[in-house]
Scaffold this motif. Structure first.
Motif, PDB file in Angstrom:
ATOM      1  N   PRO A   1       0.793  -1.245   0.000  1.00 38.77           N
ATOM      2  CA  PRO A   1       0.000   0.000   0.000  1.00 38.77           C
ATOM      3  C   PRO A   1       0.816   1.282   0.000  1.00 38.77           C
ATOM      4  CG  PRO A   1      -0.963  -1.596   1.503  1.00 38.77           C
ATOM      5  CD  PRO A   1       0.342  -2.170   1.056  1.00 38.77           C
ATOM      6  N   GLN A   2       2.010   1.283   0.578  1.00 40.39           N
ATOM      7  CA  GLN A   2       2.802   2.514   0.634  1.00 40.39           C
ATOM      8  C   GLN A   2       3.219   3.014  -0.749  1.00 40.39           C
ATOM      9  OE1 GLN A   2       6.894   2.021   2.185  1.00 40.39           O
ATOM     10  NE2 GLN A   2       6.507  -0.204   2.155  1.00 40.39           N
ATOM     11  N   TYR A   3       3.156   2.132  -1.739  1.00 41.85           N
ATOM     12  CA  TYR A   3       3.555   2.524  -3.088  1.00 41.85           C
ATOM     13  C   TYR A   3       2.361   2.801  -4.003  1.00 41.85           C
ATOM     14  CZ  TYR A   3       7.991   0.567  -1.472  1.00 41.85           C
ATOM     15  OH  TYR A   3       9.127   0.295  -0.744  1.00 41.85           O
TER      16      TYR A   3
ATOM     17  N   HIS B   1       4.880  -1.018 -11.068  1.00 46.08           N
ATOM     18  CA  HIS B   1       5.718  -0.232 -10.156  1.00 46.08           C
ATOM     19  C   HIS B   1       6.888  -1.117  -9.727  1.00 46.08           C
ATOM     20  CE1 HIS B   1       7.070   1.955  -6.599  1.00 46.08           C
ATOM     21  NE2 HIS B   1       6.397   3.010  -7.043  1.00 46.08           N
ATOM     22  N   VAL B   2       8.094  -0.594  -9.833  1.00 46.71           N
ATOM     23  CA  VAL B   2       9.276  -1.411  -9.612  1.00 46.71           C
ATOM     24  C   VAL B   2       9.367  -1.938  -8.178  1.00 46.71           C
ATOM     25  CG1 VAL B   2      10.734   0.605  -9.067  1.00 46.71           C
ATOM     26  CG2 VAL B   2      11.791  -1.518  -9.909  1.00 46.71           C
ATOM     27  N   GLU B   3       8.981  -1.130  -7.186  1.00 50.54           N
ATOM     28  CA  GLU B   3       9.079  -1.586  -5.801  1.00 50.54           C
ATOM     29  C   GLU B   3       8.051  -2.666  -5.490  1.00 50.54           C
ATOM     30  OE1 GLU B   3      11.471  -0.880  -3.800  1.00 50.54           O
ATOM     31  OE2 GLU B   3      12.380   0.495  -5.263  1.00 50.54           O
ATOM     32  N   ILE B   4       6.866  -2.536  -6.075  1.00 53.47           N
ATOM     33  CA  ILE B   4       5.850  -3.575  -5.890  1.00 53.47           C
ATOM     34  C   ILE B   4       6.296  -4.865  -6.565  1.00 53.47           C
ATOM     35  CG2 ILE B   4       3.463  -4.246  -6.350  1.00 53.47           C
ATOM     36  CD1 ILE B   4       2.648  -1.351  -6.076  1.00 53.47           C
ATOM     37  N   GLN B   5       6.922  -4.725  -7.726  1.00 53.55           N
ATOM     38  CA  GLN B   5       7.430  -5.915  -8.422  1.00 53.55           C
ATOM     39  C   GLN B   5       8.476  -6.633  -7.577  1.00 53.55           C
ATOM     40  OE1 GLN B   5       6.376  -7.358 -10.932  1.00 53.55           O
ATOM     41  NE2 GLN B   5       5.506  -5.989 -12.446  1.00 53.55           N
ATOM     42  N   LYS B   6       9.314  -5.873  -6.883  1.00 50.81           N
ATOM     43  CA  LYS B   6      10.321  -6.485  -6.011  1.00 50.81           C
ATOM     44  C   LYS B   6       9.649  -7.273  -4.886  1.00 50.81           C
ATOM     45  CE  LYS B   6      13.988  -3.056  -6.725  1.00 50.81           C
ATOM     46  NZ  LYS B   6      14.788  -1.987  -6.061  1.00 50.81           N
ATOM     47  N   LEU B   7       8.590  -6.681  -4.319  1.00 51.58           N
ATOM     48  CA  LEU B   7       7.858  -7.370  -3.250  1.00 51.58           C
ATOM     49  C   LEU B   7       7.203  -8.643  -3.768  1.00 51.58           C
ATOM     50  CD1 LEU B   7       6.232  -4.273  -1.515  1.00 51.58           C
ATOM     51  CD2 LEU B   7       8.049  -5.723  -0.580  1.00 51.58           C
ATOM     52  N   VAL B   8       6.695  -8.579  -4.986  1.00 54.70           N
ATOM     53  CA  VAL B   8       6.072  -9.753  -5.607  1.00 54.70           C
ATOM     54  C   VAL B   8       7.103 -10.870  -5.778  1.00 54.70           C
ATOM     55  CG1 VAL B   8       5.120 -10.631  -7.779  1.00 54.70           C
ATOM     56  CG2 VAL B   8       4.186  -8.551  -6.759  1.00 54.70           C
ATOM     57  N   VAL B   9       8.301 -10.518  -6.230  1.00 52.59           N
ATOM     58  CA  VAL B   9       9.369 -11.509  -6.402  1.00 52.59           C
ATOM     59  C   VAL B   9       9.728 -12.156  -5.063  1.00 52.59           C
ATOM     60  CG1 VAL B   9      11.803 -11.829  -6.983  1.00 52.59           C
ATOM     61  CG2 VAL B   9      10.330 -10.455  -8.466  1.00 52.59           C
ATOM     62  N   GLN B  10       9.787 -11.343  -4.011  1.00 56.88           N
ATOM     63  CA  GLN B  10      10.108 -11.874  -2.683  1.00 56.88           C
ATOM     64  C   GLN B  10       8.999 -12.802  -2.174  1.00 56.88           C
ATOM     65  OE1 GLN B  10      10.888  -7.824  -1.118  1.00 56.88           O
ATOM     66  NE2 GLN B  10      12.799  -8.647  -0.308  1.00 56.88           N
ATOM     67  N   MET B  11       7.735 -12.437  -2.442  1.00 54.35           N
ATOM     68  CA  MET B  11       6.625 -13.309  -2.036  1.00 54.35           C
ATOM     69  C   MET B  11       6.669 -14.630  -2.795  1.00 54.35           C
ATOM     70  SD  MET B  11       3.293 -10.868  -1.340  1.00 54.35           S
ATOM     71  CE  MET B  11       3.345  -9.933  -2.875  1.00 54.35           C
ATOM     72  N   LYS B  12       6.981 -14.566  -4.080  1.00 60.21           N
ATOM     73  CA  LYS B  12       7.085 -15.791  -4.880  1.00 60.21           C
ATOM     74  C   LYS B  12       8.194 -16.697  -4.352  1.00 60.21           C
ATOM     75  CE  LYS B  12       5.354 -14.271  -9.392  1.00 60.21           C
ATOM     76  NZ  LYS B  12       5.728 -14.082 -10.817  1.00 60.21           N
ATOM     77  N   ASP B  13       9.293 -16.098  -3.964  1.00 60.57           N
ATOM     78  CA  ASP B  13      10.425 -16.871  -3.438  1.00 60.57           C
ATOM     79  C   ASP B  13      10.030 -17.615  -2.161  1.00 60.57           C
ATOM     80  OD1 ASP B  13      13.195 -17.687  -3.327  1.00 60.57           O
ATOM     81  OD2 ASP B  13      13.452 -16.249  -1.706  1.00 60.57           O
ATOM     82  N   GLU B  14       9.323 -16.940  -1.268  1.00 62.19           N
ATOM     83  CA  GLU B  14       8.886 -17.592  -0.029  1.00 62.19           C
ATOM     84  C   GLU B  14       7.847 -18.681  -0.313  1.00 62.19           C
ATOM     85  OE1 GLU B  14      10.338 -17.112   2.833  1.00 62.19           O
ATOM     86  OE2 GLU B  14      11.618 -15.604   1.886  1.00 62.19           O
TER      87      GLU B  14
END
Length: 290
Positions: free
Chosen positions: A173-175, A265-278
């Motif tokens: 949400p912050q982004y 949004h690049v920061e949201i995409q980073k969060l998505v990648v981290q969620m996928k990894d977990e």
């Protein structure tokens, strides 16, 4: 929660025999039972398999061996049959010009069970079978305890990964307000690049709202939150199963993927990648859950 990985080794004494029971279990999509018994126990195969059904699912190896202190008096060697087979094997080896050792042939032949004529009845007395059943049940209980212990370790691991997925999702949400500003500036840049004048601001805002509605991830965030809660409650329930958790993980993955496709949004995409990894770390271990 229980793992499909388990092990137990149990012993009991029946008469002059020491019975050793060993059970190994590994993960498998279906029930795959392999029972290895001495020849004299073959009539108990179905009953033992029925008992092993308590383990529900997995690749199960059951091995029963016995050590008999009275084997010399319990069985007699069929000398005629041994001599006949020895001559047959020796003759075949000579005709095929195969190098052979007479002692090796003799030793291997002695291992053939049908050369030994037992002087005892193959029928196991009821009280002996009851003793053996109790020993098998104790081994099964040990496997179940082992699976529970392994399941608790996996549970702690799942909790860690699902907590991280939730933490990453709560950072999205912050982004989101920045996404709106970025989209507005991008559209205005397009208008400027094409040298479009007299832009209707009302129409511009309407188009912007329509554009943002297509990128809206509110529903995905709500569903992701619900799926995470469902995953947690299922993990801690008494009827938890690997298959059920697998279905929930599929839904979690679907919401994460949709969020990624709409992110813009690049920061949201980073969060998505981290969620996928977990999520992948959870998937790797789900195959071990009963």
């Amino acid at each position: 929660m229980k793992s499909m990985t388990g092990y137990a080794k149990h012993q009991c004494v029946i008469g002059d025999k020491k019975i050793i029971i060993e059970i190994k279990t590994l993960n498998s999509k279906q029930m795959d039972t392999n029972v290895r018994l001495p020849f004299s126990y073959r009539d108990k195969d179905l009953e033992i398999r029925s008992m092993l059904n308590q383990l529900e699912r997995g690749k199960i190896d059951f091995i029963l061996t016995e050590e008999d202190s009275s084997i010399a008096s319990a069985a007699q060697l069929n000398h005629q049959l041994l001599q006949f087979r020895y001559e047959e094997v020796k003759s075949l080896a000579e005709s095929m010009a195969v190098d052979y050792s007479q002692s090796d042939i003799f030793t291997n032949l002695l291992r053939q069970q049908d050369l030994w004529v037992t002087t005892q009845s193959n029928e196991m007395p009821d009280n002996d079978w009851q003793t053996l059943r109790e020993a098998i049940q104790q081994a099964i209980n040990q496997v179940d305890d082992f699976r529970t212990h392994e399941g608790n370790i996996l549970l702690d691991d799942f909790v860690k990964h699902i907590d991280l997925i939730e933490q990453f999702s709560l950072q999205i949400p912050q982004y989101e307000s920045e996404r709106i500003d970025t989209a507005r500036e991008r559209l205005r840049k397009y208008i400027a690049d094409f040298n479009i004048k007299d832009v209707d601001e009302n129409r511009f805002e309407q188009e912007l709202i329509y554009y943002l509605e297509k990128l809206d991830i509110t529903e995905e965030k709500v569903r992701l939150k619900k799926h995470i809660e469902y995953f947690r409650s299922t993990m801690n329930s008494s009827d938890c199963s690997g298959k059920k958790l697998g279905f929930i993980v599929q839904e979690i993955g679907r919401e994460i993927n949709t969020t990624g496709s709409k992110a813009n949004h690049v920061e949201i995409q980073k969060l998505v990648v981290q969620m996928k990894d977990e999520l992948e770390k959870i998937k790797e271990q789900l195959g071990n859950i009963l």
